[in-house]
Each structure stands twice: as C-alpha cells, then as structure tokens.
Design an enzyme around this catalytic site. Structure first.
Site, PDB file in Angstrom:
ATOM      1  N   MET A 245      39.645  79.529 -54.548  1.00  0.00           N
ATOM      2  CA  MET A 245      38.598  77.942 -54.715  1.00  0.00           C
ATOM      3  C   MET A 245      39.434  77.247 -55.411  1.00  0.00           C
ATOM      4  O   MET A 245      38.640  76.233 -55.436  1.00  0.00           O
ATOM      5  CB  MET A 245      38.061  78.610 -56.208  1.00  0.00           C
TER       6      MET A 245
ATOM      7  N   HIS B 141      47.728  82.276 -57.293  1.00  0.00           N
ATOM      8  CA  HIS B 141      47.404  82.383 -55.777  1.00  0.00           C
ATOM      9  C   HIS B 141      48.018  82.569 -54.752  1.00  0.00           C
ATOM     10  O   HIS B 141      48.434  83.489 -53.152  1.00  0.00           O
ATOM     11  CB  HIS B 141      46.518  80.697 -55.969  1.00  0.00           C
TER      12      HIS B 141
ATOM     13  N   GLY C  93      42.968  89.275 -57.541  1.00  0.00           N
ATOM     14  CA  GLY C  93      43.593  88.839 -58.515  1.00  0.00           C
ATOM     15  C   GLY C  93      43.139  90.165 -58.586  1.00  0.00           C
ATOM     16  O   GLY C  93      41.874  90.119 -60.089  1.00  0.00           O
TER      17      GLY C  93
ATOM     18  N   SER D 149      46.206  80.539 -64.253  1.00  0.00           N
ATOM     19  CA  SER D 149      44.571  80.398 -63.952  1.00  0.00           C
ATOM     20  C   SER D 149      44.398  78.704 -63.292  1.00  0.00           C
ATOM     21  O   SER D 149      45.198  77.281 -64.135  1.00  0.00           O
ATOM     22  CB  SER D 149      43.849  80.591 -64.743  1.00  0.00           C
ATOM     23  N   SER D 150      42.804  78.015 -62.954  1.00  0.00           N
ATOM     24  CA  SER D 150      43.182  76.824 -62.038  1.00  0.00           C
ATOM     25  C   SER D 150      42.747  76.163 -63.510  1.00  0.00           C
ATOM     26  O   SER D 150      42.524  74.822 -63.834  1.00  0.00           O
ATOM     27  CB  SER D 150      41.928  77.002 -61.065  1.00  0.00           C
TER      28      SER D 150
HETATM   29  P1  AMP Z   1      40.096  81.700 -57.809  1.00  0.00           P
HETATM   30  O1  AMP Z   1      40.313  80.141 -56.844  1.00  0.00           O
HETATM   31  O2  AMP Z   1      40.357  81.396 -59.744  1.00  0.00           O
HETATM   32  O3  AMP Z   1      38.491  81.979 -57.395  1.00  0.00           O
HETATM   33  O4  AMP Z   1      41.279  83.006 -57.328  1.00  0.00           O
HETATM   34  C1  AMP Z   1      40.992  83.750 -56.176  1.00  0.00           C
HETATM   35  C2  AMP Z   1      41.702  84.643 -56.601  1.00  0.00           C
HETATM   36  O5  AMP Z   1      43.275  84.592 -56.940  1.00  0.00           O
HETATM   37  C3  AMP Z   1      41.096  85.435 -56.939  1.00  0.00           C
HETATM   38  O6  AMP Z   1      41.571  86.732 -56.210  1.00  0.00           O
HETATM   39  C4  AMP Z   1      41.619  85.796 -58.258  1.00  0.00           C
HETATM   40  O7  AMP Z   1      41.531  86.820 -58.864  1.00  0.00           O
HETATM   41  C5  AMP Z   1      42.792  85.286 -57.993  1.00  0.00           C
HETATM   42  N1  AMP Z   1      43.972  84.973 -59.046  1.00  0.00           N
HETATM   43  C6  AMP Z   1      43.259  84.075 -59.904  1.00  0.00           C
HETATM   44  N2  AMP Z   1      44.263  84.062 -60.926  1.00  0.00           N
HETATM   45  C7  AMP Z   1      45.674  84.631 -60.680  1.00  0.00           C
HETATM   46  C8  AMP Z   1      47.002  85.409 -61.539  1.00  0.00           C
HETATM   47  N3  AMP Z   1      47.159  84.554 -62.841  1.00  0.00           N
HETATM   48  N4  AMP Z   1      47.581  86.053 -60.814  1.00  0.00           N
HETATM   49  C9  AMP Z   1      47.720  86.924 -59.066  1.00  0.00           C
HETATM   50  N5  AMP Z   1      46.580  86.543 -58.298  1.00  0.00           N
HETATM   51  C10 AMP Z   1      45.014  85.280 -59.198  1.00  0.00           C
END
Ligand code: AMP
Length: 282
Positions: free
Chosen positions: A30, A37, A149, A187-188
C-alpha cells in the site's frame, strides 16, 4: 522498470513474458515504502526472474475511516525506491482498475475462524477487504510466487486460505519482519508516531521477547499478563496480547512444550494502532 497503470496492459505484458524460464514474483503493497517492503522485493529478485510490485491503498480493507484518511502517501519516493532495486514492473492502479464495478457488491469470502479472532475480531471486515483486493491483484498478475511479510501474521494465513480457495498455482512465501534499531517492527504507520513514542514503541518487541525468553511448558496466563503489564506501564492501550497455535491461530492458555506457537500483540500508542508477533519455538 516499466510502470503500468492499467490492469489489462499489465496482464497482457506478463502473459507475453511468461515462459518456462520466466518466473513471476509479486509483492503487493500500500506504499509509503520502508525497508520491510524492500526486503520482500529483494527476496523476490533473488527467487524469481521477473518481479512485480504493486502500490494501491485498498479502501475496502480499512475498517476505520480515519485510518484510511491518514494513511501516508509518498509516491515519488516509493517509485525511486522500487526502481533503485531494479524491480521489473511497478503496478500503480487507480480504484477503477482494481474495482471496475465499484466496491458495493464485492464478493464475500468464507474465512471461518480466522475472521472471528485477533485482527478479524478487532477489525471487522478487514480481511474481507484483504481478500477482495488480493484476489483481484492475483488474477491480474498471476504470479508463480507471492511474497508477504510475517509482520502481518494473520494476513498471511488468510491469504494462504484464499489461495487454496481460488486454486491459483501461486506459492506464498512469508518473509521475516524488518525492525528499527529499537526493535519496533517497520510499518508505514510508524511515521505517524512522534519521536518519543517511536522510541517507546520498542516496548512491543521487548514484550514479545519477554514471552519468548520466559516460555515454559504449562500455564501461559501469567506470562501473557506480565507482558500486558509491561505494555500498560509504558502507556500502551491493548487490543490483545495472545498466544496461539502457529498454524491454526487457535488461542491457547497452556503449552505442552512441543506445539508450535506464536505470540501476537495489537496495541495503540497515542492514536496509532501497531501490531507485531513472534514465533516462540520455531
Ligand atoms: P502494506 O504496505 O502494509 O500492505 O504491506 C505490504 C507487505 O509488506 C505485506 O506483505 C506486509 O506484511 C509486508 N511488511 C510490512 N511491514 C513489514 C516489515 N516490517 N517487514 C517485512 N515485511 C513487512
């Protein structure tokens, strides 16, 4: 790197590239990209021959409108980061590309127990939104491997269940959580934490480590309680601190010394909701 904004042209391009020697890896995100990421993209680069990253803030997975409205957007930096890793394809769809018929009558998924517990319980509708966006993106990209993740532990179980249900020939790889220096899982949403809170948020990792280091066969209630107390004393508001079977996510209050288990935490610091987890014995 080729940037696509339209689903049909992306599908057409990938179909033209797919062959015995070309394995498509997919990293859906996202945006507001961080090193977590990027580690997924790096793993996809290592394990496949054509990596597709998508950036789409999926409205249907936000159960809290304010969380959606405050979700960070850093698209220029994101494009530069994805390109710096030599990613092959970046998919930047608008909502009408992902949901051509709108979002009102989207398919509902039977997620059973997973939707009734932890994130499913505290974020009603969230996993329906995750499945809606993932099923659409998967059908557009048709990846051989999907990289997600461990940070979103329950989400990875939900997506595996979705893959089984829609019978796509896609292998899910769950990649390790990247952490900031103090242990906070990247985290974002972390950018919404002011600096003192961002430091304090390392307590979440400490509470998980506390559970892991003090794990003994038998009753787990006291251990969970101590981890909760640590969080409360440091100013967190708790949604849950739980220990569950690592495969089914059935909550457990005692351990036989062999069952593979995971500790999962969801807390608020100020108005920012943070989740994290740790495998305790695998
Ligand atoms: P998101 O943008 O939050 O939807 O995350 C996109 C992908 O990145 C998802 O598969 C998450 O689980 C992964 N992700 C988010 N934070 C982390 C992190 N700290 N370490 C590894 N992968 C992550």
């Amino acid at each position: 790197m080729i940037i696509f904004k339209h689903s049909a042209s992306l599908s057409q391009y990938l179909d033209s590239r797919r062959s015995n020697d070309t394995t498509v890896g997919f990293v859906p995100t996202m945006g507001a990209l961080h090193d977590g990421h990027l580690s997924l993209l790096e793993q996809s680069k290592r394990e496949t021959t054509l990596t597709v990253c998508s950036i789409f803030i999926n409205p249907t997975q936000f159960n809290d409108l304010k969380d959606y409205q405050k979700y960070p957007i850093t698209i220029e930096q994101d494009i530069n980061k994805v390109e710096s890793l030599n990613t092959d394809v970046l998919f930047l769809p608008g909502a009408t590309e992902v949901y051509p018929d709108g979002t009102i009558e989207l398919e509902k998924y039977d997620l059973g127990y997973l939707e009734s517990v932890l994130e499913g319980k505290f974020r009603p509708g969230h996993f329906q939104g995750v499945c809606q966006v993932m099923s659409r993106l998967l059908k557009i990209v048709m990846p051989r491997r999907l990289f997600m993740g461990q940070k979103d532990y329950q989400q990875s179980l939900v997506v595996q269940q979705l893959l089984n249900a829609i019978r796509l020939d896609t292998e899910l790889l769950v990649c390790p959580t990247k952490r900031e220096a103090g242990g906070l899982a990247m985290s974002s949403r972390n950018v919404r934490l002011p600096e003192p809170e961002r430091k304090k948020a390392g307590t979440i990792f400490q509470s998980l480590m506390f559970i892991k280091q003090n794990l003994r066969p038998g009753d787990l209630v006291g251990l969970k309680q101590k981890a909760m107390t640590l969080l409360i004393q440091n100013g967190f508001t708790i949604d849950y601190v739980e220990i569950a079977d690592a495969h089914t996510l059935r909550l457990t209050s005692s351990w036989d010394g062999t069952q593979e288990i995971v500790a999962l935490v969801a807390v608020y610091l100020k108005d920012v909701r943070l989740i994290d987890n740790m495998l305790l014995n695998s």
